[in-house]
Motif scaffolding. Structure first.
Motif, PDB file in Angstrom:
ATOM      1  N   THR A   1       1.487  -0.885   0.205  1.00 25.30           N
ATOM      2  CA  THR A   1      -0.134   0.288  -0.101  1.00 25.30           C
ATOM      3  C   THR A   1       1.077   1.395   0.380  1.00 25.30           C
ATOM      4  O   THR A   1       1.579   1.412   0.310  1.00 25.30           O
ATOM      5  N   ILE A   2      -0.018   2.662  -0.840  1.00 27.64           N
ATOM      6  CA  ILE A   2       0.712   3.980  -0.312  1.00 27.64           C
ATOM      7  C   ILE A   2       0.070   4.484   1.402  1.00 27.64           C
ATOM      8  O   ILE A   2      -0.851   4.345   0.902  1.00 27.64           O
ATOM      9  N   GLN A   3       0.959   4.607   2.355  1.00 21.48           N
ATOM     10  CA  GLN A   3       0.544   5.242   3.204  1.00 21.48           C
ATOM     11  C   GLN A   3       0.151   7.106   2.500  1.00 21.48           C
ATOM     12  O   GLN A   3       1.356   7.197   2.892  1.00 21.48           O
ATOM     13  N   LEU A   4      -1.195   8.229   3.491  1.00 18.87           N
ATOM     14  CA  LEU A   4      -0.681   9.243   3.457  1.00 18.87           C
ATOM     15  C   LEU A   4      -0.875   9.454   4.994  1.00 18.87           C
ATOM     16  O   LEU A   4      -1.548   9.844   4.782  1.00 18.87           O
ATOM     17  N   SER A   5      -0.196  10.508   4.685  1.00 18.83           N
ATOM     18  CA  SER A   5      -0.451  11.381   6.007  1.00 18.83           C
ATOM     19  C   SER A   5      -0.156  12.572   5.995  1.00 18.83           C
ATOM     20  O   SER A   5       0.518  13.580   5.718  1.00 18.83           O
TER      21      SER A   5
END
Length: 347
Positions: free
Chosen positions: A261-265
């Protein structure tokens, strides 16, 4: 009848309670689950369990579970499906089956207590307050109103959760958070609170944050960066929190590749930007994203990018280009980058 009493009466009808945390639960979710379990016990439910999915990887989250001896069990679909009439299912700090949890879509839910932006909550009991700063604040109100025994463990858990969710009462805090903190204060273990607030940090987390610092680009007051591929999911929000303090930066967004997955914050103090809406609009068609005006996150399956190449370096380059382009478009930024990508120049 008050909201707290309505919840108590519903619990009093049940024979068992399953509380489901959202994926990768944080202190606000965990403390809220603890508090709801205590209310259920007071209402006569002896059979209680707290389920979670994902990882408890953030050092503060691990310390929270270990030091407070939180009894958690891995998520089991059988526990939430085909339940007996007296078996109640509760969500705390999230609201919809299949959204930031592994509960199958369409599963009937009995109790939802949450403060995150969400639409169309379907449950027998719903207390959804976007205006408050933490779900733990809502549970603290219930504990106080119902006269539930407030021991040191529960008080410390709830106060730490409120402090953590509001970044020490500096982000999204309302009068309700201060009132809750005042109620909890006398029963808190201050030494334990200190241990929870200052856990040790892994080398991998420091490396990921350092990578985010090195890879930052700034357009006006918006900073975008990435950590590359990492196993430290919670390094992303920590990097976003840190980079948001950089002089001249009002919005910081950090992304990275974790497993498949690609996680963003994201963090923002720009009154013109609702960062939760920005992420939702930018990635709703390829993943899930959203959150508050000042704090948000997202997840995009890596599969849509992995089909292009098996080379990890090329894959990261593609991910960086596409994710950055969507963020630039979502925030209506220009393609020109300020010359602030070197740590020494920023300092």
């Amino acid at each position: 009848m008050s909201t707290a009493q309505s919840l108590y009466d519903l619990l009093a009808e049940g024979s068992e309670l399953t509380i489901v945390c959202h994926n990768n639960p944080d202190p606000d979710c965990l403390a809220s689950a603890l508090a709801l379990g205590r209310i259920a016990a007071a209402a006569g439910i002896d059979a209680r369990q707290i389920l979670y999915s994902g990882d408890i990887s953030h050092q503060q989250n691990r310390a929270f579970v270990n030091l407070l001896e939180v009894d958690l069990e891995p998520f089991d679909p059988a526990a939430v499906q085909d339940r007996d009439a007296g078996s109640l299912l509760a969500f705390v700090d999230h609201a919809v089956p299949g959204a930031n949890n592994q509960v199958p879509e369409g599963t009937p839910v009995d109790i939802v207590i949450d403060h995150h932006p969400v639409e169309e909550i379907d449950a027998r009991f719903v207390d959804h307050r976007e205006a408050v700063g933490a779900t733990a604040t809502i549970l603290t109100e219930y504990i106080q109103e119902l006269g539930i025994d407030l021991d040191t463990t529960l008080a410390t858990a709830l106060l730490f959760a409120i402090r953590r969710e509001t970044l020490g009462f500096l982000r999204g805090a309302t009068r309700a958070e201060y009132d809750a903190a005042g109620y909890l204060h006398d029963n808190v273990d201050q030494d334990l609170l200190g241990q929870l607030s200052s856990p040790s940090v892994s080398g991998a987390t420091v490396d990921a944050i350092a990578t985010a610092i090195q890879n930052r680009t700034i357009r006006g007051s918006v900073l975008i960066s990435h950590v590359g591929r990492t196993s430290e999911r919670d390094a992303l929000p920590q990097a976003a929190d840190y980079l948001a303090t950089l002089e001249g930066v009002d919005t910081a967004i950090v992304f990275g590749i974790l497993a498949e997955t690609i996680q963003l914050s994201a963090r923002s103090t720009d009154a013109r930007v609702h960062i939760g809406d920005v992420l939702h609009e930018a990635f709703a068609d390829v993943g899930s994203a959203g959150g508050h005006r000042e704090m948000a996150g997202g997840e995009v399956p890596l599969g849509i990018f992995a089909d292009y190449t098996s080379d990890d370096t090329q894959l990261l380059a593609i991910v960086e280009q596409v994710i950055t382009a969507r963020l630039v478009a979502g925030l209506n930024l220009t393609d020109e980058t300020d010359d602030q990508s070197s740590p020494s120049e920023a300092e």
